[in-house]
Scaffold this motif. Sequence first.
Motif, short mmCIF file in Angstrom:
data_model
loop_
_atom_site.label_atom_id
_atom_site.label_comp_id
_atom_site.label_asym_id
_atom_site.label_seq_id
_atom_site.Cartn_x
_atom_site.Cartn_y
_atom_site.Cartn_z
N ALA A 11 -23.21 -3.20 34.80
CA ALA A 11 -21.88 -2.56 34.77
C ALA A 11 -21.54 -2.40 33.30
O ALA A 11 -20.67 -3.08 32.76
N ASP A 13 -21.15 -0.58 29.31
CA ASP A 13 -20.37 0.41 28.57
C ASP A 13 -21.11 1.76 28.52
O ASP A 13 -20.50 2.82 28.72
N SER A 35 -24.08 -6.27 38.74
CA SER A 35 -23.71 -6.85 37.45
C SER A 35 -23.88 -8.36 37.54
O SER A 35 -24.21 -8.89 38.60
N HIS A 40 -16.77 -8.70 37.95
CA HIS A 40 -16.94 -7.52 37.10
C HIS A 40 -17.54 -6.36 37.89
O HIS A 40 -17.12 -5.20 37.74
N ASN A 75 -30.65 -6.50 26.82
CA ASN A 75 -32.06 -6.16 26.57
C ASN A 75 -33.04 -7.14 27.22
O ASN A 75 -34.11 -6.75 27.68
N LYS A 96 -33.05 1.42 26.22
CA LYS A 96 -33.79 0.92 25.07
C LYS A 96 -33.13 -0.36 24.58
O LYS A 96 -31.94 -0.53 24.84
N TYR A 285 -27.68 13.17 27.33
CA TYR A 285 -27.97 12.31 28.48
C TYR A 285 -28.25 13.16 29.73
O TYR A 285 -29.05 12.78 30.57
P1 NDP Z 1 -22.65 -4.02 28.01
O1 NDP Z 1 -22.43 -5.31 27.31
O2 NDP Z 1 -21.49 -3.11 28.18
O3 NDP Z 1 -23.25 -4.29 29.48
C1 NDP Z 1 -24.30 -5.22 29.67
C2 NDP Z 1 -24.50 -5.45 31.17
O4 NDP Z 1 -25.47 -6.50 31.30
C3 NDP Z 1 -23.25 -5.92 31.91
O5 NDP Z 1 -23.22 -5.35 33.18
C4 NDP Z 1 -23.49 -7.42 32.06
O6 NDP Z 1 -22.89 -7.97 33.21
C5 NDP Z 1 -24.99 -7.42 32.26
N1 NDP Z 1 -25.49 -8.77 32.05
C6 NDP Z 1 -25.30 -9.57 30.99
N2 NDP Z 1 -25.90 -10.75 31.19
C7 NDP Z 1 -26.47 -10.69 32.41
C8 NDP Z 1 -27.21 -11.60 33.20
N3 NDP Z 1 -27.53 -12.81 32.74
N4 NDP Z 1 -27.63 -11.20 34.42
C9 NDP Z 1 -27.34 -9.96 34.89
N5 NDP Z 1 -26.63 -9.05 34.17
C10 NDP Z 1 -26.20 -9.41 32.96
O7 NDP Z 1 -23.86 -3.32 27.28
P2 NDP Z 1 -24.03 -1.91 26.57
O8 NDP Z 1 -23.57 -0.78 27.41
O9 NDP Z 1 -23.49 -2.00 25.22
O10 NDP Z 1 -25.65 -1.86 26.47
C11 NDP Z 1 -26.41 -1.90 27.66
C12 NDP Z 1 -27.83 -1.44 27.36
O11 NDP Z 1 -27.79 -0.07 26.99
C13 NDP Z 1 -28.50 -2.16 26.20
O12 NDP Z 1 -29.85 -2.31 26.51
C14 NDP Z 1 -28.33 -1.21 25.02
O13 NDP Z 1 -29.36 -1.34 24.07
C15 NDP Z 1 -28.39 0.13 25.72
N6 NDP Z 1 -27.61 1.20 25.05
C16 NDP Z 1 -28.18 2.44 24.93
C17 NDP Z 1 -27.52 3.47 24.35
C18 NDP Z 1 -28.11 4.84 24.31
O14 NDP Z 1 -27.49 5.75 23.79
N7 NDP Z 1 -29.29 5.05 24.84
C19 NDP Z 1 -26.18 3.27 23.74
C20 NDP Z 1 -25.63 1.95 24.00
C21 NDP Z 1 -26.35 0.96 24.63
P3 NDP Z 1 -21.39 -8.59 33.17
O15 NDP Z 1 -20.55 -7.61 32.42
O16 NDP Z 1 -21.01 -8.72 34.59
O17 NDP Z 1 -21.53 -9.90 32.46
#
Ligand code: NDP
Length: 339
Positions: A11, A13, A35, A40, A75, A96, A285
């Motif tokens: 879930a 950003d 998520s 959340h 990641n 990525k 995208y």
């Molecule tokens: P966010 O922090 O907004 O979201 C991360 C997600 O991971 C949340 O849903 C979070 O869940 C989940 N998460 C965290 N810990 C766990 C866990 N232990 N088990 C299961 N789920 C978990 O991240 P971003 O949107 O900033 O980035 C997400 C990915 O996208 C990254 O890999 C980033 O590198 C990539 N990215 C790519 C871009 C592009 O243009 N291609 C631009 C921005 C990011 P919860 O919120 O419920 O804790």
Amino acid sequence: MRRLRWGLSGASDIAATRIIPAMRRLGHQITGVSSATDVHAAEYAQQHDIPYHTSSFDLLLAREDVDAVYVSTINRLHCSQTLGAAAAGKHVLCEKPVALNLMDAWSMVRACEAAGVVFGVNHHLPCADTHREIRRLVAGGAVGQPLGVRVFHAVQLPERLATWRLTDPAAGAGVPLDITVHDAAVINRLLGQPVDAAALGARQGHWDAAVDDAIMSVIRYQGNVLAQTHDAFTVQYAGTGLEVHGTEGSIVAKDVMTQDPIGSVLLRDSGGERDLDIPGRRDLYEVALEAFAHAVEEAGEPAVTGTDGVRALAVALAVQEAASSGLRVPVVTEPAGRS
Ligand code: NDP
């Protein structure tokens, strides 16, 4: 184009700001989101009008109305979730960096190959019409033999994203895995095989970061071509850019290392300078999702394949190691046992 039914793992950003809107503009369906926490997942599903939510990735995978999974968790989870999705017979578009190390990354490529599912990595920059034009120019010899590439990708990290990226190395924090990996997805396409990297990093931001938030690197490519990158979370006003300098000319592209379909491309050579017309200017995208959907129909490859994603990761890992060790580090792209 086939309209895919997506399960969103994360879930996130990036899904909220870019991917969900792009999927909907293309007429794709979003079946559900998973998520880390139920609360959340539920809030996010309501906010984005997604009919199903869960804190169990396995439950999302078990749904028959999911054709493909978009993995945008932190990641560290990209590898295990891609392997899980492949085992469930779902196509995977993974954010990525594809993984945190090369062994995991190649295992993802192999698992998707073995399962017969499409595997793409969501590096958006190669999808930009500006970048397509730059690739076309370089491949067509407009700059002659490339000698050097400069990438300007130092930006200000928005406060809402100043979380695990800065504080949690185990989750995959840091500038190389966040930004340099995007640069590499671009430069690898232009220059081919990376050879080795040197880099220096620093902590510059107002936050309490566990990792460097600014890095400058130099990467040598096959044929003694040099690339330099300035990647940072700390620079507000620099703007972004990509330059390719060759024996017969130079390309100077401004504002092209961004998520939006903007920016200019200038060619300078013995005939003078001209600003190039960039047709299309499609959402980056959407281009990625459309190519992915075509690949599912067996009508081509994703815009950035799993193998492309691994090679970009290899450069980012070498830069990361070079910055932490102070040494020049070879870029290893192939898995052990493969030539
Ligand atoms: P966010 O922090 O907004 O979201 C991360 C997600 O991971 C949340 O849903 C979070 O869940 C989940 N998460 C965290 N810990 C766990 C866990 N232990 N088990 C299961 N789920 C978990 O991240 P971003 O949107 O900033 O980035 C997400 C990915 O996208 C990254 O890999 C980033 O590198 C990539 N990215 C790519 C871009 C592009 O243009 N291609 C631009 C921005 C990011 P919860 O919120 O419920 O804790």
